[in-house]
Design a protein around this motif. Structure first.
Motif, PDB file in Angstrom:
ATOM      1  N   LEU A 101       0.822  -1.215   0.000  1.00  0.00           N
ATOM      2  CA  LEU A 101       0.000   0.000   0.000  1.00  0.00           C
ATOM      3  C   LEU A 101       0.853   1.261   0.000  1.00  0.00           C
ATOM      4  O   LEU A 101       0.365   2.335  -0.331  1.00  0.00           O
ATOM      5  CB  LEU A 101      -0.933  -0.002   1.217  1.00  0.00           C
ATOM      6  N   LEU A 102       2.100   1.153   0.403  1.00  0.00           N
ATOM      7  CA  LEU A 102       3.057   2.258   0.243  1.00  0.00           C
ATOM      8  C   LEU A 102       4.053   1.834  -0.819  1.00  0.00           C
ATOM      9  O   LEU A 102       4.830   0.901  -0.607  1.00  0.00           O
ATOM     10  CB  LEU A 102       3.781   2.578   1.547  1.00  0.00           C
ATOM     11  N   THR A 103       4.038   2.511  -1.944  1.00  0.00           N
ATOM     12  CA  THR A 103       4.981   2.184  -3.003  1.00  0.00           C
ATOM     13  C   THR A 103       6.033   3.276  -3.110  1.00  0.00           C
ATOM     14  O   THR A 103       5.720   4.470  -3.050  1.00  0.00           O
ATOM     15  CB  THR A 103       4.266   2.023  -4.357  1.00  0.00           C
ATOM     16  N   ARG A 104       7.277   2.863  -3.246  1.00  0.00           N
ATOM     17  CA  ARG A 104       8.380   3.803  -3.426  1.00  0.00           C
ATOM     18  C   ARG A 104       8.811   3.877  -4.886  1.00  0.00           C
ATOM     19  O   ARG A 104       9.893   4.381  -5.195  1.00  0.00           O
ATOM     20  CB  ARG A 104       9.551   3.410  -2.528  1.00  0.00           C
ATOM     21  N   LEU A 105       7.965   3.377  -5.777  1.00  0.00           N
ATOM     22  CA  LEU A 105       8.249   3.437  -7.207  1.00  0.00           C
ATOM     23  C   LEU A 105       7.872   4.780  -7.814  1.00  0.00           C
ATOM     24  O   LEU A 105       8.094   5.013  -8.996  1.00  0.00           O
ATOM     25  CB  LEU A 105       7.512   2.307  -7.931  1.00  0.00           C
ATOM     26  N   LEU A 106       7.297   5.647  -7.006  1.00  0.00           N
ATOM     27  CA  LEU A 106       7.001   7.024  -7.393  1.00  0.00           C
ATOM     28  C   LEU A 106       7.353   7.896  -6.202  1.00  0.00           C
ATOM     29  O   LEU A 106       7.237   7.468  -5.050  1.00  0.00           O
ATOM     30  CB  LEU A 106       5.515   7.170  -7.743  1.00  0.00           C
ATOM     31  N   ASN A 107       7.814   9.128  -6.486  1.00  0.00           N
ATOM     32  CA  ASN A 107       8.206  10.038  -5.415  1.00  0.00           C
ATOM     33  C   ASN A 107       9.310   9.436  -4.547  1.00  0.00           C
ATOM     34  O   ASN A 107       9.287   9.532  -3.320  1.00  0.00           O
ATOM     35  CB  ASN A 107       6.995  10.395  -4.551  1.00  0.00           C
ATOM     36  N   ALA A 108      10.273   8.804  -5.202  1.00  0.00           N
ATOM     37  CA  ALA A 108      11.409   8.264  -4.443  1.00  0.00           C
ATOM     38  C   ALA A 108      12.148   9.415  -3.746  1.00  0.00           C
ATOM     39  O   ALA A 108      12.297  10.496  -4.315  1.00  0.00           O
ATOM     40  CB  ALA A 108      12.359   7.541  -5.402  1.00  0.00           C
ATOM     41  N   PRO A 109      12.565   9.216  -2.480  1.00  0.00           N
ATOM     42  CA  PRO A 109      12.510   7.961  -1.707  1.00  0.00           C
ATOM     43  C   PRO A 109      11.295   7.854  -0.794  1.00  0.00           C
ATOM     44  O   PRO A 109      11.088   6.819  -0.179  1.00  0.00           O
ATOM     45  CB  PRO A 109      13.779   8.056  -0.876  1.00  0.00           C
ATOM     46  N   ASP A 110      10.497   8.927  -0.662  1.00  0.00           N
ATOM     47  CA  ASP A 110       9.396   8.918   0.312  1.00  0.00           C
ATOM     48  C   ASP A 110       8.288   7.956  -0.069  1.00  0.00           C
ATOM     49  O   ASP A 110       7.669   7.332   0.789  1.00  0.00           O
ATOM     50  CB  ASP A 110       8.820  10.329   0.462  1.00  0.00           C
ATOM     51  N   GLY A 111       7.985   7.858  -1.359  1.00  0.00           N
ATOM     52  CA  GLY A 111       6.932   6.973  -1.811  1.00  0.00           C
ATOM     53  C   GLY A 111       5.559   7.613  -1.805  1.00  0.00           C
ATOM     54  O   GLY A 111       5.385   8.796  -1.489  1.00  0.00           O
ATOM     55  N   VAL A 112       4.557   6.811  -2.147  1.00  0.00           N
ATOM     56  CA  VAL A 112       3.175   7.262  -2.285  1.00  0.00           C
ATOM     57  C   VAL A 112       2.256   6.276  -1.577  1.00  0.00           C
ATOM     58  O   VAL A 112       2.404   5.054  -1.729  1.00  0.00           O
ATOM     59  CB  VAL A 112       2.779   7.369  -3.777  1.00  0.00           C
ATOM     60  N   ASN A 113       1.316   6.796  -0.798  1.00  0.00           N
ATOM     61  CA  ASN A 113       0.308   5.986  -0.125  1.00  0.00           C
ATOM     62  C   ASN A 113      -0.823   5.714  -1.121  1.00  0.00           C
ATOM     63  O   ASN A 113      -1.551   6.626  -1.511  1.00  0.00           O
ATOM     64  CB  ASN A 113      -0.219   6.729   1.105  1.00  0.00           C
ATOM     65  N   LEU A 114      -0.966   4.464  -1.549  1.00  0.00           N
ATOM     66  CA  LEU A 114      -1.956   4.132  -2.571  1.00  0.00           C
ATOM     67  C   LEU A 114      -3.380   4.257  -2.062  1.00  0.00           C
ATOM     68  O   LEU A 114      -4.310   4.456  -2.853  1.00  0.00           O
ATOM     69  CB  LEU A 114      -1.714   2.713  -3.095  1.00  0.00           C
ATOM     70  N   MET A 115      -3.598   4.152  -0.760  1.00  0.00           N
ATOM     71  CA  MET A 115      -4.942   4.325  -0.217  1.00  0.00           C
ATOM     72  C   MET A 115      -5.356   5.795  -0.223  1.00  0.00           C
ATOM     73  O   MET A 115      -6.544   6.104  -0.338  1.00  0.00           O
ATOM     74  CB  MET A 115      -5.018   3.771   1.207  1.00  0.00           C
ATOM     75  N   VAL A 116      -4.415   6.687  -0.099  1.00  0.00           N
ATOM     76  CA  VAL A 116      -4.715   8.120  -0.162  1.00  0.00           C
ATOM     77  C   VAL A 116      -5.086   8.522  -1.583  1.00  0.00           C
ATOM     78  O   VAL A 116      -5.941   9.371  -1.803  1.00  0.00           O
ATOM     79  CB  VAL A 116      -3.501   8.937   0.331  1.00  0.00           C
ATOM     80  N   ASN A 117      -4.446   7.882  -2.552  1.00  0.00           N
ATOM     81  CA  ASN A 117      -4.685   8.179  -3.962  1.00  0.00           C
ATOM     82  C   ASN A 117      -5.747   7.249  -4.534  1.00  0.00           C
ATOM     83  O   ASN A 117      -5.999   6.166  -3.995  1.00  0.00           O
ATOM     84  CB  ASN A 117      -3.377   8.024  -4.740  1.00  0.00           C
ATOM     85  N   THR A 118      -6.370   7.679  -5.615  1.00  0.00           N
ATOM     86  CA  THR A 118      -7.430   6.877  -6.244  1.00  0.00           C
ATOM     87  C   THR A 118      -6.784   5.824  -7.146  1.00  0.00           C
ATOM     88  O   THR A 118      -6.867   5.893  -8.378  1.00  0.00           O
ATOM     89  CB  THR A 118      -8.368   7.784  -7.056  1.00  0.00           C
ATOM     90  N   SER A 119      -6.178   4.838  -6.527  1.00  0.00           N
ATOM     91  CA  SER A 119      -5.324   3.896  -7.242  1.00  0.00           C
ATOM     92  C   SER A 119      -6.067   2.673  -7.773  1.00  0.00           C
ATOM     93  O   SER A 119      -5.423   1.744  -8.271  1.00  0.00           O
ATOM     94  CB  SER A 119      -4.175   3.448  -6.339  1.00  0.00           C
ATOM     95  N   VAL A 120      -7.391   2.636  -7.673  1.00  0.00           N
ATOM     96  CA  VAL A 120      -8.239   1.554  -8.212  1.00  0.00           C
ATOM     97  C   VAL A 120      -7.583   0.180  -8.038  1.00  0.00           C
ATOM     98  O   VAL A 120      -7.450  -0.595  -8.990  1.00  0.00           O
ATOM     99  CB  VAL A 120      -8.620   1.802  -9.696  1.00  0.00           C
ATOM    100  N   ILE A 121      -7.201  -0.119  -6.816  1.00  0.00           N
ATOM    101  CA  ILE A 121      -6.436  -1.338  -6.543  1.00  0.00           C
ATOM    102  C   ILE A 121      -7.192  -2.589  -6.980  1.00  0.00           C
ATOM    103  O   ILE A 121      -6.600  -3.492  -7.609  1.00  0.00           O
ATOM    104  CB  ILE A 121      -6.092  -1.413  -5.040  1.00  0.00           C
TER     105      ILE A 121
END
Length: 615
Positions: A101-121
């Protein structure tokens, strides 16, 4: 079940009962099996034809993305399409076993919280095999199409099987739900807002629960209460990973409808209330257990945000937009676009013919509890869509809107006021479906033709037109050929020049084309980089990013000395980057190339890119 009853009725009318059809065939076991299957499916062939028509209409609306989605993009919102293609690529990592749910593949090194974003998991995981085989642009195009068609099908079945209206009425209602102006407008890259096909399932489960909780006919059915509660919990859980905003809007709309319906039928409501509350308690309890950790991660985990990123004052509906016709509709014009914030938010453009017909149908059938409940819920949701203060024809008035009282509450803060109007789509569709069904069975024979004709005439002006699409630049050969692997290892960080931003997220397509096999710094996402940790769109630029953005913007090499080179190395260390890449065709390519050579020395030409191995 409804399908069985429909099948029997149709077969009886045709003079060949199901029993005769099953008994007549002779031959092999396979032949008899196909004969029995056909006997069951044949009575529903009209339903299959209608569902196919919905899918074909959806394909026509989105045909600009086909037949090669990798080279096409939605012209009205390519930025969000890039974002969702990246989300789909990251979601597909579940098949590689490295999804979090936290990916560091964007906004390295902090990462992105996929639950905060509309990531259509849920969608990304479900379609991950297609993403890995054909790429995320194909998955995106498929989902844009299916969301329209399957939403129409789901509501058609709801109206046909639960509301028990005739096929014409259900077709009109389901078609409006799938292809209303707001739904078509949101199809401009908002996958989380157009995936409404679970909403009818939730409604059906709630209705099933209420009916099972009523002890009047056949007694209290605790098994159906329990299974309805479990099913509702499962559906809500899945919808939370598709789009929380739709889940919130659906829950609020159903709550208003339930209260109004109970007031209209108090005896029934009191009779079914104990069983209904028991079933809802089970549904809520199971959903809380399933969603507790993901929601805790969303609201208090790393990279969580305390508020919504969008201004409710800006994203509020203009009162004059309700009678207007969407520019994406048959009778629309570009002039009406000024009444909304953009082509992906034509949520309220119902058109004056439909407003008049819907109002007339409501007044005609207002004594029916379902129509009364839809009308009340529609007024509430339309009122919320007007935002904190009412805007009329582009002018903000001093009139306070009811949404003002919702500001500051969790989740609600993340919902754009103007999107509350999307709840009007199924509400208006229900009124139209009931009116057409009632009119076609009326004693006054002219009404049997007049009512459906008036409804169809009101819908013609807002009939959808194809979504505008255009060609997009191909992914660099450096990426598509796999040459990038010699520059950065899978899971490492590559710095595209200039780095992606919310306004220009195009380098995110590079990562998406590799199924998010490498990370990039900065980018397009929601994170807590605003003042006092509040929500922001994207992050602040590092000094080297600012320098390269300046070079691209001004078309000349900025002053670069030892200080800038030392800062560049600090930024590389901060990002944890292995490689810097400049591809041919970049804006002011020569200026950027000279700037990078001044920072990192001579680069290495690989395919259509110049690279610098910096770690």
């Amino acid at each position: 079940m409804p399908v069985t009853r429909t099948a029997r009725a149709t077969e009886a009318d045709a003079g060949h009962p199901a029993s005769d059809a099953a008994a007549a065939p002779t031959g092999s076991g396979t032949e008899r099996l196909w004969a029995r299957l056909w006997a069951r499916l044949r009575p529903a062939r009209a339903d299959w034809a209608i569902c196919l028509a919905f899918l074909l209409l959806a394909a026509w609306i989105t045909h600009g993305l086909w037949p090669d989605p990798a080279t096409r993009t939605l012209a009205l919102n390519p930025e969000d399409q890039t974002l969702y293609e990246w989300f789909l690529a990251v979601d597909s990592r579940v098949l590689h076993g490295d999804f979090a749910l936290l990916t560091r593949l964007l906004n390295a090194p902090d990462g992105v919280n996929l639950m905060v974003n509309t990531s259509v998991i849920a969608l990304g995981v479900l379609f991950s095999p297609i993403t890995l085989v054909f790429g995320s642009p194909t998955t995106f195009a498929l989902l844009v199409t299916l969301n329209l068609g399957v939403t129409a099908i789901a509501f058609y079945l709801l109206f046909r099987r639960v509301l028990k209206v005739n096929r014409v009425a259900a077709t009109i209602g389901g078609g409006f739900c799938g292809f209303a102006p707001g739904e078509v407008s949101q199809s401009n890259s908002h996958l989380h807002m157009t995936a409404l096909w679970l909403v009818p399932v939730m409604v059906w489960l709630v209705v099933r629960l209420v009916r099972a909780a009523d002890p009047h006919d056949g007694g209290y059915d605790w098994r159906r209460v329990a299974t309805s509660g479990v099913g509702l919990a499962a559906t809500v859980t899945v919808q939370a990973f598709v789009g929380e905003e739709i889940l919130f809007l659906s829950a609020l709309t159903l709550a208003v409808m339930a209260v109004v319906y109970a007031l209209a039928r108090p005896v029934f409501a009191l009779r079914a209330l104990p069983g209904f509350l028991a079933g809802m308690a089970l549904a809520v309890g199971l959903a809380v257990v399933a969603l507790a950790r993901p929601l805790a991660f969303q609201f208090s985990g790393p990279q969580s945000v305390p508020n919504g990123v969008f201004s409710p004052d800006y994203f509020s509906a203009d009162l004059a937009s309700f009678p207007a016709v969407s520019p994406l509709s048959l009778a629309g014009s570009d002039e009406s676009a000024r009444l909304s914030t953009g082509p992906a938010e034509y949520n309220t453009f119902l058109g004056w013919p439909l407003l008049i017909v819907a109002a007339a149908c409501t007044l005609w059938l207002i004594r029916r509890p379902i129509v009364f409940a839809c009308a009340a819920a529609g007024l509430v949701m339309a009122g919320f869509s007007l935002g904190p203060t009412v805007v009329v024809n582009g002018t903000r008035t001093d009139i306070t809107g009811p949404y003002l009282h919702l500001i500051g509450y969790p989740v609600i803060d993340g919902a754009l006021p103007m999107r509350f109007a999307l709840a009007l789509i199924p509400l208006v569709a229900t009124v139209l479906a009931v009116a057409v069904d009632h009119g076609m069975s009326a004693r006054w024979k002219p009404a049997r033709t007049l009512v459906p004709l008036l409804v169809v005439a009101a819908l013609v002006p807002i009939f959808p037109t194809p979504l505008p699409a255009t060609a997009r630049p191909p992914v660099p050969t450096f990426i598509s050929s796999g040459a990038w692997r010699d520059c950065v290892k899978p899971g490492g960080v590559m710095v595209p020049v200039p780095p992606a931003t919310p306004k220009d997220p195009w380098p995110m397509r590079w990562a998406a084309a590799t199924d998010a096999s490498f990370g990039i710094p900065e980018g397009f996402f929601i994170a807590p980089y605003g003042s006092e940790g509040r929500a922001s769109m994207g992050t602040y630029k590092q000094p080297t990013s600012q320098l390269l953005a300046q070079a691209e913007r001004e078309g000349k090499v900025p002053g670069i000395g030892d200080a800038q080179r030392q800062q560049a190395q600090k930024d590389i260390d901060f990002w944890g980057a292995s490689c810097v890449v400049l591809v041919a065709g970049a804006t002011n390519y020569d200026t950027l190339l000279a700037s990078l050579e001044a920072l990192f020395g001579p680069g290495t030409r690989v395919a259509d890119a110049v690279t610098w191995k910096v770690r």
